[in-house]
Design an enzyme around this catalytic site. Structure first.
Site, PDB file in Angstrom:
ATOM      1  N   LYS A   1       1.958  -5.625  -5.224  1.00  7.19           N
ATOM      2  CA  LYS A   1       2.706  -4.939  -6.284  1.00  7.19           C
ATOM      3  C   LYS A   1       4.207  -5.150  -6.101  1.00  7.19           C
ATOM      4  CE  LYS A   1       0.427  -0.855  -6.232  1.00  7.19           C
ATOM      5  NZ  LYS A   1       0.180   0.571  -6.542  1.00  7.19           N
TER       6      LYS A   1
ATOM      7  N   ARG B   1     -10.745  -6.782  -0.046  1.00  2.00           N
ATOM      8  CA  ARG B   1      -9.822  -6.869  -1.184  1.00  2.00           C
ATOM      9  C   ARG B   1     -10.147  -8.085  -2.019  1.00  2.00           C
ATOM     10  NH1 ARG B   1      -5.049  -4.018  -0.181  1.00  2.00           N
ATOM     11  NH2 ARG B   1      -3.868  -4.994  -1.830  1.00  2.00           N
TER      12      ARG B   1
ATOM     13  N   GLU C   1      -1.326   4.339  -6.394  1.00  2.22           N
ATOM     14  CA  GLU C   1       0.028   4.853  -6.251  1.00  2.22           C
ATOM     15  C   GLU C   1       0.783   4.452  -7.522  1.00  2.22           C
ATOM     16  OE1 GLU C   1       2.154   3.603  -2.746  1.00  2.22           O
ATOM     17  OE2 GLU C   1       3.949   4.681  -3.380  1.00  2.22           O
TER      18      GLU C   1
END
Ligand code: ATP
Ligand code: MG
Length: 567
Positions: A279, A269, A42
């Protein structure tokens, strides 16, 4: 027959579990034997080392099995997204050594098809417009053990739903006034099936589509279908998407058939000690000026690591060491640093720099004279050659390398003691000069002219070898020394504390007036990797220029930090 099976089994042993699943699909001829993955960032921030793990998987597996990997920007939320991030993401993926060729896609490219699918689902009675607020909707969700409550708008007529959805997109209603929801099952044991939101109203210009749309699809409604529109066969993501998988499959089934259907596979992850990987939090550090930017060398971002001097190979080696599993873990940043040291050891040029200089006068060396001595560029690389370095009557050594009253086993310089100057002569300390406060200002030595390498006396052994630079030839420089960004091992786990309180206030120290050999100044180009001998690995910072040399310490030679923490 058995032989083939054995070969296959041996091959499988070298594969991680995702690769095994992909290999099985390929062998079974699914999707016409095609492999197409995607990396779907994104564009709402810079990439970090966690993304590098996903990139190595998505691009790496395509390379391994002769498939392709798309770069797809998941740009479904115009409020947080920006072209600055798109550009930075592309640069970082290329730097890591991967390429998407002409396969650069955007979820926003599919807005028309997604909208058409939504219209179709409304017409089939599988979606409805809900006028409730997000709080009301949340309050009806129930819990995993308590069924949810149907929305009072759930049984709206198809005509009314069509009309309202089109008017939502035409901009007639305010943000939050209405949403489009899938009509699935408010008592499903999977919470994601309890009439998930498909579209919300957002009245913010999109960085690619401008003001064309007033409704934007949710991640779950966009991702699988984007995979499908693009021909993606394996949609590899992280474990938090496991509970979303049934919904992914539910929507994709509206499009796919037995000849082609994308499949979602999840791995763990990357979480690293002494840093944060969210983020949102990284953006906060940047926006609040707590770091110098996304590429601050203390950041866990790819751009920060590049600026700091990490190599792409060291990041890839680290990721292949930790591997891919189906359970969450916290990896030690020391493992990453180990991989960085290992790679820099192979590729960096050995040079001499003195960080905390004190002058040594070699009293029996002729005044005004100088000579060049040869230095090996990299003992790990037989093709790296040598460079020459000036030697003269006055040199600098590290202040710490001299002690007036040394303890036993101090093998560096002290009164009447001898050391070798690396690549040059053996010197002997004959005295010191002190200022009125008793601080040592200068050290006096004599040198043994026979001990230069190549001369008969060069075989003479002394216990210590010091790095040094010629005072007259040395060039001034600045170094930036970095430490862990956070002072606690797992900031994300300390949920009762603001993560900013846990920042390490000593994560950056700047040392000016260091003395470097001329060869360093001549080769201080962006990206050049140096080993300042006995000190660490350094690279020129972006702020460095010929008249103002600034180096980042990528990493110290040894992991001294772990030791000090254990005290
Ligand atoms: P957000 O919270 O904004 O969704 P994100 O870190 O998931 O942040 P994306 O841009 O959506 O960011 O991530 C792109 C891809 O990178 C996704 O497939 C995601 O699963 C993967 N990814 C993100 N963080 C990690 C991580 N720490 N380890 C491995 N993969 C990650
Ligand atoms: Mg995400």
């Amino acid at each position: 027959m058995t032989e083939i099976n054995e070969v296959e089994n041996i091959e499988k042993k070298g594969l991680n579990f995702v690769e095994q699943l992909v290999a099985e699909d390929l062998q079974a001829g699914k999707n016409g034997g095609r492999l197409n993955t995607r990396f779907p960032p994104e564009p709402n921030g810079y990439l970090h080392i966690g993304h590098a793990k996903a990139i190595c998987m998505d691009f790496g597996i395509a390379e391994k099995f002769g498939g392709t990997c798309n770069l797809r920007f998941d740009d479904t939320n115009p409020v947080k997204e920006d072209v600055e991030y798109v550009d930075a993401i592309k640069e970082d993926i290329h730097w890591l050594g991967f390429d998407w060729e002409d396969r650069e896609y955007y979820a926003s490219d599919y807005f028309p098809q997604l909208y058409d699918l939504a219209i179709r689902l409304i017409k089939e009675g599988k979606a409805y417009v809900d006028d409730q607020t997000s709080e009301e909707i949340a309050s009806q969700k129930g819990s995993p053990t308590i069924p949810g409550t149907n929305s009072p708008y759930r049984n709206r007529s198809i005509e009314e739903n069509l009309d309202l959805f089109q008017r939502m997109n035409a901009g007639e209603f305010e943000e939050g006034a209405r949403v489009l929801r899938a009509k699935i099952d408010m008592s499903s044991s999977n919470m994601h099936f309890r009439d998930p939101i498909m579209y919300r109203i957002i009245k913010h210009p999109h960085h690619r589509t401008g003001n064309k749309w007033n409704v934007y699809p949710m991640y779950d409604f966009a991702h699988g279908q984007s995979d499908y529109f693009e021909g993606v066969t394996h949609s590899i993501c992280t474990l938090e998407f496991v509970p979303h998988r049934p919904l992914y499959e539910y929507y994709v089934k509206e499009l796919a058939d037995e000849t082609y259907c994308p499949r979602q596979i999840e791995f763990n992850r990357l979480n690293l000690t002494y840093t944060v990987m969210s983020k949102r939090k990284l953006l906060q550090l940047v926006q609040e000026g707590l770091v110098a930017g996304w590429d601050d060398p203390r950041m866990p971002t790819i751009s920060g690591m590049r600026r700091r001097g990490y190599t792409p190979q060291s990041i890839k080696n680290f990721i292949s060491t930790i591997g891919y599993t189906k359970y969450e873990a916290l990896n030690s940043i020391s493992l990453l640093e180990h991989a960085v040291r290992e790679d820099l050891n192979k590729v960096s040029t050995r040079v001499m720099a003195v960080i905390n200089p004190i002058k040594v006068v070699i009293t029996n060396y002729p005044e005004g004279a100088s000579e060049m001595v040869e230095m090996e560029n990299n003992p790990e690389d037989p093709n790296s050659g040598n460079h020459s370095m000036p030697f003269s009557r006055e040199i600098y050594i590290e202040r710490d390398d001299f002690m007036e009253n040394p303890p036993k086993k101090f093998f560096r310089l002290s009164p009447d003691g001898e050391v070798r100057l690396k690549g040059a002569y053996i010197i002997k300390c004959t005295g010191v000069k002190k200022d009125t406060d008793g601080n040592i200002e200068e050290i006096y030595c004599t040198y043994d002219p026979d001990t230069r390498s190549g001369l008969p006396g060069s075989a003479r052994k002394v216990k210590g070898t010091l790095h040094w630079v010629s005072a007259q030839h040395a060039i001034d420089a600045t170094v930036r020394l970095y430490d862990r960004l956070f002072e606690v091992e797992n900031p994300a786990a300390e949920t009762d504390r603001d993560f900013r309180e846990m920042l390490n206030s000593n994560s950056l120290s700047v040392v000016e007036g260091i003395k470097v050999e001329p060869f360093i100044a001549e080769n201080a180009t962006q990206g050049h990797k140096f080993q300042f001998q006995r000190i660490g690995y350094f690279t020129p910072d972006y702020d460095s220029s010929a008249g103002n040399l600034i180096f980042n310490r990528t990493i110290a030679l040894k992991d001294s930090w772990e030791k000090t923490q254990k005290k």
